[in-house]
Write a protein that holds these residues in place. Structure first.
Motif, mmCIF file in Angstrom:
data_model
loop_
_atom_site.group_PDB
_atom_site.id
_atom_site.type_symbol
_atom_site.label_atom_id
_atom_site.label_comp_id
_atom_site.label_asym_id
_atom_site.label_seq_id
_atom_site.Cartn_x
_atom_site.Cartn_y
_atom_site.Cartn_z
ATOM 1 N N ILE A 1 0.842 -1.202 0.000
ATOM 2 C CA ILE A 1 0.000 0.000 0.000
ATOM 3 C C ILE A 1 0.877 1.253 0.000
ATOM 4 N N LYS A 2 1.987 1.193 0.729
ATOM 5 C CA LYS A 2 2.914 2.328 0.712
ATOM 6 C C LYS A 2 3.459 2.558 -0.693
ATOM 7 N N GLU A 3 3.702 1.451 -1.386
ATOM 8 C CA GLU A 3 4.229 1.508 -2.748
ATOM 9 C C GLU A 3 3.217 2.150 -3.708
ATOM 10 N N LEU A 4 1.930 2.058 -3.350
ATOM 11 C CA LEU A 4 0.892 2.646 -4.205
ATOM 12 C C LEU A 4 0.952 4.169 -4.205
ATOM 13 N N GLY A 5 1.668 4.702 -3.226
ATOM 14 C CA GLY A 5 1.851 6.150 -3.222
ATOM 15 C C GLY A 5 1.374 6.790 -1.938
ATOM 16 N N PRO A 6 1.751 8.059 -1.730
ATOM 17 C CA PRO A 6 1.367 8.757 -0.506
ATOM 18 C C PRO A 6 -0.123 9.073 -0.519
ATOM 19 N N GLY A 7 -0.680 9.248 0.665
ATOM 20 C CA GLY A 7 -2.076 9.654 0.736
ATOM 21 C C GLY A 7 -3.070 8.505 0.704
ATOM 22 N N ILE A 8 -2.589 7.280 0.544
ATOM 23 C CA ILE A 8 -3.516 6.147 0.549
ATOM 24 C C ILE A 8 -3.736 5.665 1.984
ATOM 25 N N MET A 9 -2.642 5.426 2.686
ATOM 26 C CA MET A 9 -2.728 4.918 4.060
ATOM 27 C C MET A 9 -3.497 5.898 4.941
ATOM 28 N N ASP A 10 -4.383 5.357 5.770
ATOM 29 C CA ASP A 10 -5.093 6.203 6.734
ATOM 30 C C ASP A 10 -5.339 5.406 8.012
ATOM 31 N N MET A 11 -6.025 6.008 8.961
ATOM 32 C CA MET A 11 -6.203 5.368 10.262
ATOM 33 C C MET A 11 -6.941 4.041 10.157
ATOM 34 N N LYS A 12 -7.955 3.984 9.327
ATOM 35 C CA LYS A 12 -8.772 2.766 9.220
ATOM 36 C C LYS A 12 -7.963 1.621 8.596
ATOM 37 N N ILE A 13 -7.188 1.958 7.555
ATOM 38 C CA ILE A 13 -6.347 0.932 6.921
ATOM 39 C C ILE A 13 -5.275 0.471 7.919
ATOM 40 N N ALA A 14 -4.708 1.430 8.633
ATOM 41 C CA ALA A 14 -3.666 1.098 9.615
ATOM 42 C C ALA A 14 -4.214 0.145 10.675
ATOM 43 N N GLU A 15 -5.447 0.390 11.089
ATOM 44 C CA GLU A 15 -6.100 -0.455 12.085
ATOM 45 C C GLU A 15 -6.261 -1.891 11.571
ATOM 46 N N CYS A 16 -6.647 -2.007 10.304
ATOM 47 C CA CYS A 16 -6.802 -3.339 9.686
ATOM 48 C C CYS A 16 -5.462 -4.075 9.685
ATOM 49 N N LEU A 17 -4.413 -3.393 9.243
ATOM 50 C CA LEU A 17 -3.114 -4.047 9.103
ATOM 51 C C LEU A 17 -2.495 -4.352 10.468
ATOM 52 N N TYR A 18 -2.705 -3.454 11.419
ATOM 53 C CA TYR A 18 -2.195 -3.710 12.768
ATOM 54 C C TYR A 18 -2.837 -4.977 13.338
ATOM 55 N N THR A 19 -4.133 -5.114 13.120
ATOM 56 C CA THR A 19 -4.847 -6.309 13.607
ATOM 57 C C THR A 19 -4.235 -7.580 13.012
ATOM 58 N N GLY A 20 -3.919 -7.540 11.724
ATOM 59 C CA GLY A 20 -3.287 -8.684 11.071
ATOM 60 C C GLY A 20 -1.938 -9.014 11.685
ATOM 61 N N ILE A 21 -1.136 -7.992 11.883
ATOM 62 C CA ILE A 21 0.222 -8.212 12.403
ATOM 63 C C ILE A 21 0.174 -8.680 13.863
ATOM 64 N N SER A 22 -0.643 -8.008 14.656
ATOM 65 C CA SER A 22 -0.707 -8.357 16.072
ATOM 66 C C SER A 22 -1.236 -9.777 16.271
ATOM 67 N N THR A 23 -2.314 -10.125 15.577
ATOM 68 C CA THR A 23 -2.902 -11.456 15.796
ATOM 69 C C THR A 23 -1.978 -12.567 15.286
ATOM 70 N N ASP A 24 -1.313 -12.351 14.154
ATOM 71 C CA ASP A 24 -0.450 -13.410 13.611
ATOM 72 C C ASP A 24 0.858 -13.559 14.394
ATOM 73 N N SER A 25 1.255 -12.517 15.112
ATOM 74 C CA SER A 25 2.532 -12.602 15.846
ATOM 75 C C SER A 25 2.291 -12.889 17.328
ATOM 76 N N GLY A 26 1.052 -13.270 17.683
ATOM 77 C CA GLY A 26 0.743 -13.529 19.085
ATOM 78 C C GLY A 26 0.966 -12.287 19.931
ATOM 79 N N CYS A 27 0.505 -11.140 19.410
ATOM 80 C CA CYS A 27 0.698 -9.861 20.097
ATOM 81 C C CYS A 27 2.200 -9.579 20.252
ATOM 82 N N PHE A 28 2.936 -9.852 19.160
ATOM 83 C CA PHE A 28 4.369 -9.553 19.082
ATOM 84 C C PHE A 28 5.213 -10.434 19.995
#
Ligand SMILES: [Mn+2]
Length: 321
Positions: A136-163
């Motif tokens: 998504i970062k590669e798609l360019g600036p201005g795409i990432m926002d709070m809602k997208i960040a929340e989605c991706l954080y959920t993916g990372i946190s859950t798959d890494s057992g909360c890091f």
């Protein structure tokens, strides 16, 4: 079909060059596949594309906050993408419908079995959401926002057992830190996925702690759950039960027997040490990974299954004394 592994630049080019996206999650969906699908769907819509995300199985209500405000769009599907799907079989009932049509797959499984012509795979990423973040970062600036960040954080946190798992690398933390800059309530996400339990789940855990049996000076812990006990919680509530015996200090091999509908017993083994539980389960026709494996016993009583399995575990423990 030949598959080509592409880089982030090419992947972003692909996304810009196509439209009318269907993003598919794996069956029995987890936080990573849903976080990736909702995050990527939001990003594509912001790019002016039509996009929907789908899954063959029902999506837990716990993920509702990720889908907030994401009404399905009307369009003729053209471009099928999978996220966090290691093998087309994992599409579940959607394999038959869409398995042959996947144009692009984003994944992070070492064991990925190629099924799409274009692949973006980072086998060292703790979550596919890490890869989707970079895309998504590669798609360019201005795409990432709070809602997208929340989605991706959920993916990372859950798959890494909360890091907590060893897959949570410096890069995992760096990406999470960048996501946190968007200011969503990460503590609430981690509470919901890691601390919050239903009363039914607590009751089931109470039963496990009460009934746990120890073998070989506490190096092996075994517990059995009947069909009725397992049916007292819904399927997402039964996640992680197999890991409970292994949490006890000194336990090297934890075993949870689960009774199946046909009366047979499925044993889930977890190793805390160098004991290879895959090998132990292999002796009974099962398999899995070195530290997490399973096997089934049918036509024998629970006592007999326990006896046979603990005998195999005893041998493994003796070997390593
Ligand atoms: Mn994943």
């Amino acid at each position: 079909m030949t598959s080509e592994r592409i880089d982030f630049g090419k992947a972003a080019e692909f996304l810009r060059g196509h439209d009318n996206y269907i993003i598919i999650s794996h069956a029995n969906p987890d936080g990573d596949t849903i976080g990736c699908a909702t995050g990527l769907c939001r990003a594509l819509r912001k790019l002016g594309k039509k996009a929907n995300n789908i899954c063959a199985d029902e999506i837990s209500k716990r993920f509702d906050f990720l889908r907030e405000g994401m009404e399905p769009q009307e369009f003729d599907p053209q471009t099928y993408i999978t996220v966090d799907v290691a093998d087309r079989k994992l599409l579940g009932d959607f394999d038959k419908l869409y398995g042959d049509r996947i144009a692009f797959a984003v994944d992070h499984h070492v064991s990925h079995v190629d099924f799409a012509p274009l692949l973006l795979i980072e086998p060292k990423a703790a979550a596919a959401a890490q890869t989707v973040y970079k895309l998504i970062k590669e798609l360019g600036p201005g795409i990432m926002d709070m809602k997208i960040a929340e989605c991706l954080y959920t993916g990372i946190s859950t798959d890494s057992g909360c890091f907590k798992y060893s897959c949570a690398t410096a890069e995992t933390h760096r990406i999470a830190a960048e996501l946190l800059e968007y200011g969503f309530d990460h503590a609430q996400i981690d509470y919901v996925f890691f601390d919050m339990k239903t009363k039914a789940r607590i009751a089931l855990e109470e039963k496990i702690y009460r009934d746990i049996e120890f073998f070989f000076d506490g190096r092996c812990a075994v517990v059995a759950l009947t069909k009725e006990q397992l049916e007292s919680v819904d399927s997402e509530d039964s996640n992680g039960l197999s890991a409970i015996p292994r949490m006890i200090e000194g336990v090297e091999v934890g075993v949870v027997f689960k009774q199946r509908g046909n009366g047979s017993w499925k044993a889930s083994l977890r190793s805390n040490s160098h004991i290879d539980v895959q090998k132990i389960c292999g002796a009974f026709g099962g398999g899995g990974h070195v530290k997490a494996a399973g096997c089934s016993f049918s036509g024998v009583s629970l006592d007999e299954a326990k006896k046979q399995l603990t005998e195999e575990i005893r041998k493994a423990l003796e070997w390593t004394e």
